[in-house]
Scaffold this motif. Sequence first.
Motif, short mmCIF file in Angstrom:
data_model
loop_
_atom_site.label_atom_id
_atom_site.label_comp_id
_atom_site.label_asym_id
_atom_site.label_seq_id
_atom_site.Cartn_x
_atom_site.Cartn_y
_atom_site.Cartn_z
N SER A 61 0.85 -1.19 0.00
CA SER A 61 0.00 0.00 0.00
C SER A 61 0.88 1.24 0.00
CB SER A 61 -0.93 0.01 1.22
OG SER A 61 -0.19 0.10 2.41
N TYR A 62 0.26 2.37 -0.14
CA TYR A 62 0.96 3.65 -0.13
C TYR A 62 0.02 4.67 0.48
CZ TYR A 62 -2.11 4.65 -3.98
OH TYR A 62 -3.24 4.83 -4.73
N ASP A 63 0.59 5.75 0.95
CA ASP A 63 -0.22 6.89 1.38
C ASP A 63 0.57 8.15 1.07
OD1 ASP A 63 1.63 7.23 3.50
OD2 ASP A 63 0.36 6.12 4.89
N ASP A 64 0.11 9.27 1.60
CA ASP A 64 0.75 10.54 1.29
C ASP A 64 2.16 10.67 1.86
OD1 ASP A 64 -1.40 11.32 -0.18
OD2 ASP A 64 -2.22 12.69 1.33
N THR A 65 2.50 9.85 2.86
CA THR A 65 3.81 10.01 3.51
C THR A 65 4.78 8.88 3.27
OG1 THR A 65 3.01 8.98 5.55
CG2 THR A 65 2.76 11.38 5.35
N GLY A 66 4.32 7.75 2.73
CA GLY A 66 5.24 6.63 2.54
C GLY A 66 4.58 5.41 1.94
N PHE A 67 5.20 4.25 2.21
CA PHE A 67 4.79 3.00 1.57
C PHE A 67 4.81 1.87 2.59
CE2 PHE A 67 6.93 5.75 -1.39
CZ PHE A 67 6.09 5.76 -2.49
N LYS A 68 3.97 0.88 2.36
CA LYS A 68 4.01 -0.35 3.15
C LYS A 68 4.54 -1.44 2.22
CE LYS A 68 1.18 -3.39 6.01
NZ LYS A 68 -0.19 -3.67 6.45
N ILE A 69 5.67 -2.03 2.62
CA ILE A 69 6.32 -3.07 1.83
C ILE A 69 6.55 -4.27 2.73
CG2 ILE A 69 8.35 -3.67 0.46
CD1 ILE A 69 8.74 -0.65 -0.05
N ASN A 70 6.06 -5.42 2.32
CA ASN A 70 6.20 -6.66 3.09
C ASN A 70 5.83 -6.45 4.56
OD1 ASN A 70 7.20 -7.50 0.65
ND2 ASN A 70 8.95 -8.57 1.51
N ASN A 71 4.68 -5.82 4.78
CA ASN A 71 4.12 -5.58 6.11
C ASN A 71 4.91 -4.62 6.98
OD1 ASN A 71 1.79 -7.17 5.80
ND2 ASN A 71 3.01 -9.02 6.14
N VAL A 72 5.81 -3.82 6.39
CA VAL A 72 6.56 -2.81 7.14
C VAL A 72 6.27 -1.46 6.51
CG1 VAL A 72 8.84 -2.01 7.85
CG2 VAL A 72 8.39 -4.47 7.72
N LYS A 73 5.92 -0.48 7.33
CA LYS A 73 5.63 0.87 6.86
C LYS A 73 6.92 1.69 6.81
CE LYS A 73 2.94 4.57 6.26
NZ LYS A 73 3.26 5.33 5.14
N TYR A 74 7.19 2.28 5.66
CA TYR A 74 8.37 3.13 5.47
C TYR A 74 7.90 4.54 5.17
CZ TYR A 74 10.91 -1.25 4.99
OH TYR A 74 11.45 -2.50 5.21
N GLU A 75 8.43 5.52 5.90
CA GLU A 75 8.09 6.93 5.69
C GLU A 75 9.10 7.55 4.74
OE1 GLU A 75 5.43 8.67 7.00
OE2 GLU A 75 4.71 6.80 7.84
N GLY A 76 8.63 8.45 3.90
CA GLY A 76 9.52 9.21 3.03
C GLY A 76 9.83 8.49 1.72
N SER A 77 10.78 9.05 1.00
CA SER A 77 11.19 8.53 -0.30
C SER A 77 12.04 7.28 -0.14
CB SER A 77 11.99 9.60 -1.05
OG SER A 77 11.23 10.77 -1.19
N LEU A 78 11.92 6.36 -1.10
CA LEU A 78 12.64 5.09 -1.03
C LEU A 78 13.38 4.81 -2.34
CD1 LEU A 78 9.93 2.78 0.58
CD2 LEU A 78 11.81 3.95 1.74
N LEU A 79 14.49 4.12 -2.20
CA LEU A 79 15.24 3.62 -3.33
C LEU A 79 15.35 2.11 -3.14
CD1 LEU A 79 16.85 4.46 -5.87
CD2 LEU A 79 18.86 4.61 -4.42
N ILE A 80 14.92 1.35 -4.12
CA ILE A 80 14.93 -0.12 -4.02
C ILE A 80 15.80 -0.67 -5.14
CG2 ILE A 80 13.56 -2.22 -4.03
CD1 ILE A 80 11.22 -0.50 -3.02
N VAL A 81 16.83 -1.40 -4.74
CA VAL A 81 17.76 -2.00 -5.69
C VAL A 81 18.04 -3.42 -5.21
CG1 VAL A 81 20.03 -1.83 -6.78
CG2 VAL A 81 18.85 0.25 -6.06
N GLU A 82 17.92 -4.39 -6.11
CA GLU A 82 18.20 -5.80 -5.80
C GLU A 82 17.46 -6.27 -4.54
OE1 GLU A 82 22.43 -6.21 -5.54
OE2 GLU A 82 22.69 -5.97 -7.69
N ASN A 83 16.18 -5.94 -4.44
CA ASN A 83 15.35 -6.33 -3.30
C ASN A 83 15.88 -5.80 -1.97
OD1 ASN A 83 12.97 -7.70 -4.13
ND2 ASN A 83 14.26 -9.34 -4.89
N LYS A 84 16.57 -4.66 -2.02
CA LYS A 84 17.05 -3.98 -0.81
C LYS A 84 16.40 -2.61 -0.78
CE LYS A 84 20.85 -6.86 -0.28
NZ LYS A 84 20.31 -7.91 -1.09
#
Length: 173
Positions: A61-84
């Motif tokens: 999921s996503y919202d105005d402040t971040g993203f939920k990835i694999n049941n963990v909520k992350y705030e802010g901008s993200l960079l995902i490379v090689e499943n990291k």
Amino acid sequence: MAVARGQKTLATLVKSLRSGPISNSNAPRLRHLPSLRRTFSLYDQINLIDSVPEDQLRFQSYDDTGFKINNVKYEGSLLIVENKIMTWAPKTFADITAESLSIFKVVHPIPEILILGCGKYVQPVSPELRKFIRSTGMKLEAIDSRNAASTYNILNEEGRPVAAAVLPFGVDS
């Protein structure tokens, strides 16, 4: 259980259809055929996402402040490379520069595609940034962050080498 029932219904349907042409004398037989609509609507009971290995990342999921990835909520901008997952400095689309994506100078193997989540709206990517991304050997897909999350999930589940740089959905410029 539902899949087994659907397979049995499908087998009954195929057997009924193979038994011969339908004529007016066989009209009552039509009442005994299973519903095609019910038989072929079983696709909604099959969840392909559940079969993805645990070590793969999946935006949920996503919202105005971040993203939920694999049941963990992350705030802010993200960079995902090689499943990291890494936090990423840009807060607005204007902050995205070749320097902010400089990790792609050292990553090996280089992902096939970089999905750039621009926030709430798609933004035009500067020629300098496009040139930098091309110089790394990646293709660029710049889309809104909602679609960036979905596109990342699909490509990652296919096993394609993909990276994502996403701003929260609340960012509109």
